[in-house]
Design a protein around this motif. Sequence first.
Motif, PDB file in Angstrom:
ATOM      1  N   ARG A  12      29.374  38.345  69.370  1.00 39.01           N
ATOM      2  CA  ARG A  12      28.632  39.560  69.051  1.00 39.01           C
ATOM      3  C   ARG A  12      27.631  39.815  70.155  1.00 39.01           C
ATOM      4  O   ARG A  12      27.130  38.870  70.769  1.00 39.01           O
ATOM      5  N   SER A  13      27.337  41.062  70.401  1.00 31.87           N
ATOM      6  CA  SER A  13      26.312  41.397  71.391  1.00 31.87           C
ATOM      7  C   SER A  13      24.938  41.154  70.777  1.00 31.87           C
ATOM      8  O   SER A  13      24.627  41.667  69.699  1.00 31.87           O
ATOM      9  N   ILE A  14      24.121  40.365  71.477  1.00 28.26           N
ATOM     10  CA  ILE A  14      22.758  40.070  71.028  1.00 28.26           C
ATOM     11  C   ILE A  14      21.781  40.825  71.925  1.00 28.26           C
ATOM     12  O   ILE A  14      21.821  40.694  73.149  1.00 28.26           O
ATOM     13  N   GLY A 131      24.049  36.769  74.090  1.00 30.38           N
ATOM     14  CA  GLY A 131      23.795  37.674  75.212  1.00 30.38           C
ATOM     15  C   GLY A 131      24.500  38.998  75.029  1.00 30.38           C
ATOM     16  O   GLY A 131      25.204  39.220  74.034  1.00 30.38           O
ATOM     17  N   VAL A 132      24.314  39.860  76.012  1.00 31.40           N
ATOM     18  CA  VAL A 132      24.944  41.173  75.978  1.00 31.40           C
ATOM     19  C   VAL A 132      25.357  41.553  77.393  1.00 31.40           C
ATOM     20  O   VAL A 132      24.609  41.332  78.353  1.00 31.40           O
ATOM     21  N   PHE A 133      26.558  42.080  77.534  1.00 31.20           N
ATOM     22  CA  PHE A 133      27.012  42.587  78.820  1.00 31.20           C
ATOM     23  C   PHE A 133      26.379  43.953  79.068  1.00 31.20           C
ATOM     24  O   PHE A 133      26.257  44.772  78.152  1.00 31.20           O
ATOM     25  N   LEU A 134      26.018  44.207  80.318  1.00 29.43           N
ATOM     26  CA  LEU A 134      25.309  45.442  80.668  1.00 29.43           C
ATOM     27  C   LEU A 134      26.107  46.245  81.691  1.00 29.43           C
ATOM     28  O   LEU A 134      25.843  46.212  82.892  1.00 29.43           O
ATOM     29  N   GLY A 135      27.124  46.967  81.197  1.00 30.33           N
ATOM     30  CA  GLY A 135      27.793  47.930  82.065  1.00 30.33           C
ATOM     31  C   GLY A 135      26.872  49.078  82.403  1.00 30.33           C
ATOM     32  O   GLY A 135      27.122  49.832  83.347  1.00 30.33           O
ATOM     33  N   SER A 136      25.767  49.174  81.657  1.00 33.18           N
ATOM     34  CA  SER A 136      24.803  50.263  81.847  1.00 33.18           C
ATOM     35  C   SER A 136      24.085  50.214  83.184  1.00 33.18           C
ATOM     36  O   SER A 136      23.435  51.190  83.562  1.00 33.18           O
ATOM     37  N   ILE A 137      24.209  49.118  83.932  1.00 36.84           N
ATOM     38  CA  ILE A 137      23.604  49.113  85.271  1.00 36.84           C
ATOM     39  C   ILE A 137      24.287  50.146  86.172  1.00 36.84           C
ATOM     40  O   ILE A 137      23.726  50.550  87.192  1.00 36.84           O
ATOM     41  N   LEU A 138      25.482  50.587  85.770  1.00 33.94           N
ATOM     42  CA  LEU A 138      26.196  51.588  86.560  1.00 33.94           C
ATOM     43  C   LEU A 138      25.794  53.015  86.192  1.00 33.94           C
ATOM     44  O   LEU A 138      26.353  53.970  86.725  1.00 33.94           O
ATOM     45  N   THR A 154      28.531  45.298  99.545  1.00 36.53           N
ATOM     46  CA  THR A 154      28.232  44.737  98.227  1.00 36.53           C
ATOM     47  C   THR A 154      28.180  45.892  97.227  1.00 36.53           C
ATOM     48  O   THR A 154      28.003  47.047  97.610  1.00 36.53           O
ATOM     49  N   PHE A 155      28.300  45.546  95.930  1.00 33.50           N
ATOM     50  CA  PHE A 155      28.218  46.585  94.913  1.00 33.50           C
ATOM     51  C   PHE A 155      27.986  45.932  93.550  1.00 33.50           C
ATOM     52  O   PHE A 155      28.606  44.913  93.235  1.00 33.50           O
ATOM     53  N   PRO A 156      27.093  46.489  92.724  1.00 31.72           N
ATOM     54  CA  PRO A 156      26.843  45.910  91.397  1.00 31.72           C
ATOM     55  C   PRO A 156      28.018  46.136  90.456  1.00 31.72           C
ATOM     56  O   PRO A 156      28.630  47.207  90.459  1.00 31.72           O
ATOM     57  N   VAL A 157      28.317  45.129  89.656  1.00 31.22           N
ATOM     58  CA  VAL A 157      29.456  45.196  88.736  1.00 31.22           C
ATOM     59  C   VAL A 157      29.004  45.200  87.280  1.00 31.22           C
ATOM     60  O   VAL A 157      29.349  46.085  86.502  1.00 31.22           O
ATOM     61  N   LEU A 158      28.195  44.199  86.925  1.00 34.75           N
ATOM     62  CA  LEU A 158      27.893  43.976  85.516  1.00 34.75           C
ATOM     63  C   LEU A 158      26.626  43.141  85.393  1.00 34.75           C
ATOM     64  O   LEU A 158      26.366  42.274  86.229  1.00 34.75           O
ATOM     65  N   GLY A 159      25.861  43.406  84.357  1.00 33.23           N
ATOM     66  CA  GLY A 159      24.707  42.568  84.063  1.00 33.23           C
ATOM     67  C   GLY A 159      24.953  41.756  82.803  1.00 33.23           C
ATOM     68  O   GLY A 159      25.752  42.146  81.944  1.00 33.23           O
ATOM     69  N   VAL A 160      24.271  40.621  82.692  1.00 37.98           N
ATOM     70  CA  VAL A 160      24.286  39.827  81.463  1.00 37.98           C
ATOM     71  C   VAL A 160      22.844  39.467  81.126  1.00 37.98           C
ATOM     72  O   VAL A 160      22.171  38.787  81.906  1.00 37.98           O
ATOM     73  N   ALA A 161      22.363  39.957  79.986  1.00 37.84           N
ATOM     74  CA  ALA A 161      21.044  39.573  79.476  1.00 37.84           C
ATOM     75  C   ALA A 161      21.273  38.548  78.375  1.00 37.84           C
ATOM     76  O   ALA A 161      22.156  38.728  77.528  1.00 37.84           O
ATOM     77  N   PHE A 162      20.475  37.471  78.370  1.00 31.95           N
ATOM     78  CA  PHE A 162      20.751  36.428  77.384  1.00 31.95           C
ATOM     79  C   PHE A 162      19.521  35.596  77.049  1.00 31.95           C
ATOM     80  O   PHE A 162      18.519  35.623  77.755  1.00 31.95           O
TER      81      PHE A 162
END
Length: 251
Positions: A12-14, A131-138, A154-162
């Motif tokens: 689950r996303s936290i 944690g939660v995946f952060l596609g929102s960085i895009l 380089t290029f941002p792909v995904l964030g993970v907050a946990f």
Amino acid sequence: MNKTIKHQLKHRSIREFKDQEISKEDLNIFKEVIQRTATSTGVQSYSVIRVVDKENRKKIAEVCKQSYVEIAPELFIFIVDCYRNNEIVKEKTRKSYEQAYDMEKFFQGFTDAALASQNLMNAIESKDMGGVFLGSILNDSKEIINILKLPEYTFPVLGVAFGYPNQDPMLKPRMDMDLRFFEDEYKIFDNYLDEIKDYDEEMKTYYDLRQKDKPLDSFSEQLIQRFENTLEKRTLILNVIKEQGFDFKLK
């Protein structure tokens, strides 16, 4: 069923975390898990940035439009990183190769970064964290590039907050695998709304903790909302990738 699979099946996303630091020992374990993730042709064309600076956290949260990004105990940003390997080759040969920043290398790095982020999440959950995946960085990839001072290639792909969970969200319904798992060839259905009828109804029983007082709309209605409310900067991502030096050789 082993403990790893049990964790995976209850993912689950936290988004709300206890005010509790993650130990250096666990952070080092997570770094090792990332390091050992499978990588295309062994070139390891991705990197990870742990964001600690409070001002940078605030700016990233503004891009994501998610306040919890600023206050989560940990935030890792996974990036395509073809810069490092290009520099290694340049130092070794005194030459620069176009292949260092072509489409293949970009997608190698993108895939590697995505694999590593999922491997990290598996490790996080195995430690009874969330944690939660952060596609929102895009939402604004150019701003993320500026905040993290990312160089060319380089290029941002995904964030993970946990961190340690401070909430217990419902398990979110998923679409039946008959619509997503095929043998030998892609299966096309005559009427998709008929196929997802039960799933549409099930989705309306799910309460997202971000909107505690109302259940979600049906899946089909959510899709319409996503299509009608696309963020303009997300539609221009390819331009930002090109500005970072990648050559897709588009005709």
